[in-house]
Design a protein around this motif. Structure first.
Motif, PDB file in Angstrom:
ATOM      1  N   THR A  59       0.918  -1.488   0.109  1.00  0.00           N
ATOM      2  CA  THR A  59       0.077   0.129  -0.085  1.00  0.00           C
ATOM      3  C   THR A  59       0.537   1.386  -0.163  1.00  0.00           C
ATOM      4  N   LEU A  60       1.844   1.285   0.321  1.00  0.00           N
ATOM      5  CA  LEU A  60       3.267   2.669   0.462  1.00  0.00           C
ATOM      6  C   LEU A  60       3.441   2.845  -1.360  1.00  0.00           C
ATOM      7  N   LYS A  64       9.258   8.352  -7.389  1.00  0.00           N
ATOM      8  CA  LYS A  64      10.577   8.957  -6.334  1.00  0.00           C
ATOM      9  C   LYS A  64       9.588   9.447  -4.078  1.00  0.00           C
ATOM     10  N   ASN A  65      10.829   8.535  -3.917  1.00  0.00           N
ATOM     11  CA  ASN A  65      10.696   8.783  -1.840  1.00  0.00           C
ATOM     12  C   ASN A  65       9.347   7.631  -1.914  1.00  0.00           C
ATOM     13  N   HIS A  99       5.164  10.650   2.488  1.00  0.00           N
ATOM     14  CA  HIS A  99       3.775  10.649   1.577  1.00  0.00           C
ATOM     15  C   HIS A  99       3.048  11.590   2.659  1.00  0.00           C
ATOM     16  N   GLU A 100       2.944  11.454   3.322  1.00  0.00           N
ATOM     17  CA  GLU A 100       1.779  12.403   4.351  1.00  0.00           C
ATOM     18  C   GLU A 100       2.277  13.458   4.427  1.00  0.00           C
ATOM     19  N   VAL A 101       3.800  13.978   4.720  1.00  0.00           N
ATOM     20  CA  VAL A 101       4.095  15.344   4.254  1.00  0.00           C
ATOM     21  C   VAL A 101       3.949  15.868   2.660  1.00  0.00           C
ATOM     22  N   GLY A 102       4.090  14.734   1.963  1.00  0.00           N
ATOM     23  CA  GLY A 102       4.314  15.274   0.266  1.00  0.00           C
ATOM     24  C   GLY A 102       5.738  15.683  -0.340  1.00  0.00           C
ATOM     25  N   VAL A 103       6.503  15.548   0.927  1.00  0.00           N
ATOM     26  CA  VAL A 103       7.873  15.868   0.689  1.00  0.00           C
ATOM     27  C   VAL A 103       8.569  16.008  -0.674  1.00  0.00           C
ATOM     28  N   SER A 104       8.428  14.995  -1.607  1.00  0.00           N
ATOM     29  CA  SER A 104       7.755  15.355  -3.314  1.00  0.00           C
ATOM     30  C   SER A 104       7.757  16.586  -3.619  1.00  0.00           C
ATOM     31  N   MET A 153       6.567  20.612   7.605  1.00  0.00           N
ATOM     32  CA  MET A 153       7.659  20.589   6.274  1.00  0.00           C
ATOM     33  C   MET A 153       7.879  21.332   5.802  1.00  0.00           C
ATOM     34  N   LEU A 154       8.547  22.867   6.328  1.00  0.00           N
ATOM     35  CA  LEU A 154       9.344  23.960   6.004  1.00  0.00           C
ATOM     36  C   LEU A 154      10.520  22.812   6.434  1.00  0.00           C
TER      37      LEU A 154
END
Length: 261
Positions: A59-60, A64-65, A99-104, A153-154
């Motif tokens: 489910t991951l 990228k990431n 994924h939760e933070v939305g790094v990409s 996020m920052l």
């Protein structure tokens, strides 16, 4: 079997250029704090981790990431001394967080409201050791002014930005915590705990050193709370003066503006 090499110069001293033979350079296939493994075996381990993630954590996200990001898989294998069993759970946690933070998807615009405080930024120049520099001005951080998720996020955006500035052959960044003007109202144990977890869980072995600059007396209780959380990473921390930053880490041309006067 992997043979580990831990080659780290004493904190607070200049790195000295050492002449090495071509043969010795070939032996040190991986850099500081990583383990020498034959390239063909490394690829097999990366594939093994990728397949294990697909089977046990399908489910991951991918890409990228994601669970099929081979560069990230390789980095976490190095961090766990090429142990697949140790790398998979740590990598799984990191992928979920990213994924939760939305790094990409993070951008200057998405972190603008927090970045405008000026409390953290990536310096335009590398230090004299060729490391990107992440600077935090602690006196500009006020708990509750922004949501914890916005601070996360920052942090992720700036770490990614710093890593994107790594020159060829470099793997780690320098962190500078400017504590001038720090007051008790700037204390945020929750956020400090997150940052420690971030560099241990999500960006392992990416932090070369952290400078705590001009720490005032009121910071001592904070340090006593934070130090045990650092575990084996506490030797990376150096308390120093502005003068030390000027003389030991930058040239006149590359010195951050905040440390010029």
């Amino acid at each position: 079997m992997a043979y580990c090499l831990k080659l780290q110069p004493p904190l607070g001293h200049h790195f000295k250029a050492v002449s090495t033979s071509k043969k010795s350079n070939q032996i040190l296939k991986f850099r500081i704090n990583s383990c020498a493994v034959e390239p063909e075996n490394v690829h097999k381990l990366v594939v093994e981790v990728r397949e294990k993630l697909e089977k046990e954590h399908n489910t991951l996200p991918v890409g990228k990431n994601g669970r099929d990001d081979e560069d990230m898989i390789l980095w976490f294998l190095k961090d766990r001394n090429f142990s697949v069993e140790d790398a998979v759970p740590k990598l799984t946690k990191a992928i979920r967080w990213r994924h939760e933070v939305g790094v990409s998807e993070l951008s200057e615009e998405s972190v603008k409201s927090v970045a405008e405080t000026g409390k953290a930024y990536v310096h335009d120049f590398l230090d004299i050791y060729g490391r990107p520099v992440l600077i935090v001005e602690a006196s500009k951080h006020f708990p509750g002014k922004h949501k914890h998720s916005e601070d996360e996020m920052l942090s992720a955006f700036l770490i990614e930005k710093a890593l994107s500035k790594l020159p060829d052959g470099k793997q780690e960044i320098l962190g500078i915590i400017d504590l001038r003007g720090f007051r008790t109202q700037n204390t945020d144990i929750k956020f400090l705990t997150f940052m420690i977890d971030a560099f241990y869980c999500y960006y392992p072995r990416r932090l070369s050193q952290v400078l705590f600059v001009e720490a005032p007396f009121v910071f001592q209780p904070v340090w006593q709370l934070v130090k045990p959380l650092l575990r084996s990473s506490s030797p990376l921390v150096r308390f120093c003066s502005v003068e030390t930053v000027r003389e030991e880490y930058f040239t006149d041309d590359t010195l951050p503006a905040k440390f010029r006067s």
